[in-house]
Motif scaffolding. Structure first.
Motif, PDB file in Angstrom:
ATOM      1  N   ASN A  66       0.823  -1.206   0.227  1.00 17.04           N
ATOM      2  CA  ASN A  66      -0.109  -0.076   0.093  1.00 17.04           C
ATOM      3  C   ASN A  66       0.836   1.133  -0.014  1.00 17.04           C
ATOM      4  OD1 ASN A  66      -2.263  -1.601   0.159  1.00 17.04           O
ATOM      5  ND2 ASN A  66      -2.530  -1.550   2.325  1.00 17.04           N
ATOM      6  N   MET A  67       2.104   1.312   0.812  1.00 20.67           N
ATOM      7  CA  MET A  67       2.836   2.401   0.857  1.00 20.67           C
ATOM      8  C   MET A  67       3.549   2.714  -0.712  1.00 20.67           C
ATOM      9  SD  MET A  67       4.805   1.829   4.366  1.00 20.67           S
ATOM     10  CE  MET A  67       5.867   3.190   4.150  1.00 20.67           C
ATOM     11  N   LYS A  69       2.192   1.842  -3.418  1.00 18.41           N
ATOM     12  CA  LYS A  69       1.183   2.358  -4.468  1.00 18.41           C
ATOM     13  C   LYS A  69       0.890   3.828  -4.157  1.00 18.41           C
ATOM     14  CE  LYS A  69      -1.366  -2.122  -5.751  1.00 18.41           C
ATOM     15  NZ  LYS A  69      -2.399  -2.822  -5.563  1.00 18.41           N
ATOM     16  N   LYS A  70       0.768   4.235  -2.683  1.00 19.92           N
ATOM     17  CA  LYS A  70       0.573   5.503  -2.495  1.00 19.92           C
ATOM     18  C   LYS A  70       1.682   6.360  -3.026  1.00 19.92           C
ATOM     19  CE  LYS A  70      -2.647   4.694   1.163  1.00 19.92           C
ATOM     20  NZ  LYS A  70      -2.692   4.786   2.840  1.00 19.92           N
ATOM     21  N   ALA A  73       1.433   6.821  -6.729  1.00 17.52           N
ATOM     22  CA  ALA A  73       0.231   7.770  -6.739  1.00 17.52           C
ATOM     23  C   ALA A  73       0.307   9.097  -6.493  1.00 17.52           C
ATOM     24  CB  ALA A  73      -0.971   7.097  -6.385  1.00 17.52           C
ATOM     25  N   VAL A  74       0.990   9.541  -5.456  1.00 20.54           N
ATOM     26  CA  VAL A  74       0.902  10.930  -4.745  1.00 20.54           C
ATOM     27  C   VAL A  74       1.979  11.712  -5.758  1.00 20.54           C
ATOM     28  CG1 VAL A  74       1.503  12.339  -2.741  1.00 20.54           C
ATOM     29  CG2 VAL A  74       0.012  10.239  -2.578  1.00 20.54           C
TER      30      VAL A  74
END
Length: 311
Positions: A66-67, A69-70, A73-74
Motif C-alpha cells: 500500500n505504501m 502504491k501511494k 500515486a501521490v
C-alpha cells in the motif's frame, strides 16, 4: 510400574525378552510427566511462533504494498521526471518495485520460519552452502534477472506498450525480475522468461504507418483511380485526428497477374495504423463504386469449341 523385578536368569535365557524390557522402559521414560510436558510446551511454542510469523509478515507485506502504491500515486510528477517523464515508465517502475517487494517478503518469511526449527548459526552455515549450489544451478534465473534490468533501464518496452515478442503480440501487463506478462489479442496472458526474449517490436514508442496496397483491374483508368484515391486521402485527413499527415499516393507498386497495385501510406498516432487501414479501405471501396472503378476478383473464363456442326 517397574519391569526390573524379573530374575537375571530369565533375561539371559530369552534375549528377545530383554529387548522388550528395554523398549518398555524407554516408553515409560518418554511418557514421564516432566518430559511429556516439556515436549508439549516446545511443540506448542513453535506452532504459535509459526502462526505469529505468518501474520506479522502478511501485515508487513500488505503495508509495504500500500505504501508503494501511494508513493507512486501521490508523487506522479516527481517520479515521471526521474523515470523519463512518461506515464508508461512510471507504471513500469511501480510494477517492478512491487515485484521486488514481494520477492523480499517471501524470502524473509521462509528464512524466519526455518529459523524456528533450526538454530540460527546452523541456518547461516546451511544457507551459505545452499546459495553456492543455487548460484551454479540457477544460471537461467540469473539470466532472467539480468535481462529484466536491461529491459527496464534501456526502456525496451514498458507496462501498457503494445509489443511483438518472438511471435507473441499483445499489451504488456507486468514486467518482473524473471518474466514479462503479455495479454495477447485473444485475451490470454502469455508469460515469457526475460532470458528468452529475443526480437522485440514495440509499436507504442513512435508514430505508426498505415500502408495500403489497393488493387484495380487492368481495364480501369490508372490516372482516374489515383485521383479518386487522392480525394479519399483528403477526406480521411479531414475526418480523423489520428492521421498526422495527409496520406500519400506513392503510385503503382506492382503489376500483378490480374491486377494493378497502387500503394497509399499515412502517418498516424501510435497504435492507430490498423484502425486507419480499415477505415481507408471502407472509404476507398465506396469511392471506387461511385466512380465505376473495378476492384479485381477471381474469374474463370471458359472456351467451348464446337466440332462437326455449322453453328
Amino acid at each position: 510400574m517397574n519391569f526390573l523385578f524379573f530374575s537375571p536368569d530369565i533375561i539371559k535365557v530369552n534375549p528377545f525378552f530383554a529387548i522388550s524390557l528395554a523398549l518398555a522402559d524407554r516408553i515409560q521414560n518418554f511418557f514421564a510427566k516432566e518430559q511429556l510436558n516439556e515436549l508439549l510446551i516446545n511443540v506448542g511454542f513453535k506452532i504459535i511462533s509459526v502462526i505469529l510469523v505468518c501474520v506479522i509478515m502478511s501485515v508487513i507485506r500488505r503495508l509495504g504494498k500500500n505504501m508503494l502504491k501511494k508513493a507512486f500515486a501521490v508523487n506522479v510528477e516527481r517520479i515521471q521526471k526521474v523515470t523519463g517523464g512518461t506515464e508508461r515508465r512510471k507504471e513500469t517502475f511501480e510494477s517492478l518495485s512491487l515485484n521486488i517487494w514481494r520477492y523480499t517478503v517471501n524470502i524473509v518469511l521462509i528464512l524466519w520460519l526455518v529459523s524456528i526449527f533450526i538454530p540460527l548459526q546452523n541456518l547461516l552455515i546451511a544457507s551459505s552452502a545452499f546459495f553456492v549450489v543455487i548460484g551454479f544451478a540457477a544460471k537461467s534465473m540469473l539470466d532472467d534477472i539480468t535481462m529484466g534490468f536491461f529491459i527496464i533501464f534501456e526502456d525496451l518496452f514498458s507496462v501498457g506498450d503494445f509489443v511483438e515478442i518472438d511471435g507473441n503480440t499483445g499489451t504488456v501487463t507486468e514486467i518482473g525480475l524473471r518474466s514479462v506478462k503479455i495479454r495477447v489479442l485473444t485475451g490470454e496472458i502469455v508469460i515469457i522468461p526475460n532470458g528468452n526474449i529475443g526480437k522485440v517490436i514495440n509499436h507504442s514508442v513512435s508514430n505508426g504507418q498505415a500502408v495500403l496496397d489497393i488493387s484495380i483491374a487492368y481495364e480501369a483508368d490508372i490516372d482516374q483511380a489515383i485521383l479518386v484515391l487522392e480525394g479519399v486521402a483528403q477526406d480521411a485527413f479531414d475526418k480523423y485526428e489520428t492521421i498526422l499527415q495527409l496520406p500519400q499516393i506513392l503510385g503503382v507498386q506492382e503489376l500483378a497477374d490480374s491486377a494493378i497495385v497502387i500503394r497509399m501510406i499515412a502517418e498516424v498516432s501510435p497504435l492507430q495504423q490498423w484502425h486507419i487501414q480499415r477505415e481507408l479501405r471502407r472509404l476507398i471501396k465506396k469511392s471506387f463504386d461511385q466512380h465505376n472503378i473495378e476492384i479485381p476478383y477471381s474469374k474463370m473464363v471458359i472456351y467451348q469449341k464446337n466440332e462437326g456442326g455449322a453453328q
